[in-house]
Design a protein around this motif. Sequence first.
Motif, PDB file in Angstrom:
ATOM      1  N   LYS A 252       0.854  -1.197   0.000  1.00  0.00           N
ATOM      2  CA  LYS A 252       0.000   0.000   0.000  1.00  0.00           C
ATOM      3  C   LYS A 252       0.883   1.237   0.000  1.00  0.00           C
TER       4      LYS A 252
ATOM      5  N   THR B 290      -3.720   4.773  -7.330  1.00  0.00           N
ATOM      6  CA  THR B 290      -2.247   4.621  -7.357  1.00  0.00           C
ATOM      7  C   THR B 290      -1.598   5.688  -8.242  1.00  0.00           C
TER       8      THR B 290
ATOM      9  N   VAL C 182       0.097  -3.529 -10.793  1.00  0.00           N
ATOM     10  CA  VAL C 182      -0.429  -2.229 -10.353  1.00  0.00           C
ATOM     11  C   VAL C 182      -1.956  -2.231 -10.473  1.00  0.00           C
TER      12      VAL C 182
ATOM     13  N   TYR D  35      -0.219   8.870  -6.779  1.00  0.00           N
ATOM     14  CA  TYR D  35       0.880   8.743  -5.815  1.00  0.00           C
ATOM     15  C   TYR D  35       1.939   9.843  -6.023  1.00  0.00           C
TER      16      TYR D  35
ATOM     17  N   LEU E 167       4.432   7.926  -9.504  1.00  0.00           N
ATOM     18  CA  LEU E 167       4.301   6.462  -9.557  1.00  0.00           C
ATOM     19  C   LEU E 167       5.327   5.822 -10.485  1.00  0.00           C
TER      20      LEU E 167
ATOM     21  N   CYS F 289      -5.727   2.252 -11.002  1.00  0.00           N
ATOM     22  CA  CYS F 289      -5.218   3.435 -11.709  1.00  0.00           C
ATOM     23  C   CYS F 289      -6.393   4.310 -12.164  1.00  0.00           C
TER      24      CYS F 289
END
Length: 448
Positions: free
Chosen positions: A155, A206, A237, A209, A219, A240
């Motif tokens: 995470k 994600t 992954v 990020y 990311l 998204c």
Amino acid sequence: MSSKVGIVSLGCPKNQVDAEMLLFTLKSKGFELVNDPADADAVIVNTCGFIESAKQESINEIIELGKLKQEGKIKAIIVTGCLAERYKNEITRQLYEVDAALGIGANSQIADVVAELLSDNTEHKEKIEEFPDKQLLCLEGRRIQSTPPYTAYLKIAEGCDNRCTYCAIPMIRGKFRSRQPDAVVEEAEQLAKDGVKEIIVIAQDTTRYGEDLFGEPYLAKLLKRLCKIDGLKWIRVLYCYPDRLTDELIDTFAEEEKIVNYIDLPLQHCDGNILKRMNRHGNRESLTALLNKLRAKVPDMILRSTFITGFPGETDEQFEELAEFAAEIKFQRLGCFAYSAEEGTPAASFPDQIDDEIKQHRADIIMEHQQSVMAEYCESLIGKEIEVLVEGYDRIAECFYGRTYADAPEIDGCVFFTANGTKPQPGSFVKVKIIDYTDCDPIGELAE
């Protein structure tokens, strides 16, 4: 003798990571961890509270454990996770079985709460309720892996800032916060040392990020660092967001061998007006262009997505456009959900709410067609040798099973295969020749 504690964790992998941290905290405080709740003195239900069906699953689990408590098999039930954070004091008031409800910011207090509930002076004790600031949920800390030893979730952030009008997550989990890249890499290095071969990168989004840390998406840079870790073979992954699928990120997928060519892009819809009402961007044209670009740069990319049918105001024409879009793109992996009106979200008070039966019927139509898309994908594998991560042996089917790069654990299917002579071990990678499929799961035999 140490008290025994069991955890039932429901919902998404992000919640599962929180549960793994709770397990470590409890073990480090001397509690004995047990797998079967019936063997425990105290049971923690780490709940999901995202949509109606998930809430119902959490409530049903609590009620079932309440029966064990009535029988005197367990002494205390503690509710943590999203349902507790979302409904706070209502949990203990409406579910008499529950002895404590803790918001996500109180996860670090878990051992103290369990100790208090199991102490001798519990006769006239009031129920425990702790709901500190959700930002106090710790993002760093050790955990006890609940996944198989060769696969682990990583995470990288908590919370969400996207504010989709149908979604309660920002309300439940708070604003988006990224972990520091060094801490993420350090954890991944430790997982690899412990024998993990596949890490699955997760967050509510994600692709966001690093924006809160560096003012730009980070990311792609993080993934490049993860790819340098010895021992890791697959990096997957999930979650998204299409708006943030930058050229840099797509190029990283194309260039880095360890990143499996599998992307989870929950698109929710393709009609521009519906997406606008969802507080999302794009339309069928822009999304098709993005997916075509992705497939052009990464030709064997597996596309996973989720759709919502029956969003307030969705017309027959808009639904038909969504169905056409799904048929045109041919997502190898797809989930479709009937819209769930969640209290406290803007969309719940929109006019033009759609009848439950219509919503579900629309979802069923898309999933019915998806079966033929997945069958077509399985057909394309026949005669090919593909790499499989071995997961175990099915005694009923009398064959081994595992996953390809196209299969995320718990979400997608398996490959079933026979092996003469050498017995492949769980966690090993083998080549399997595909000869057939059943229920959209490929069937094969271990390649020589």
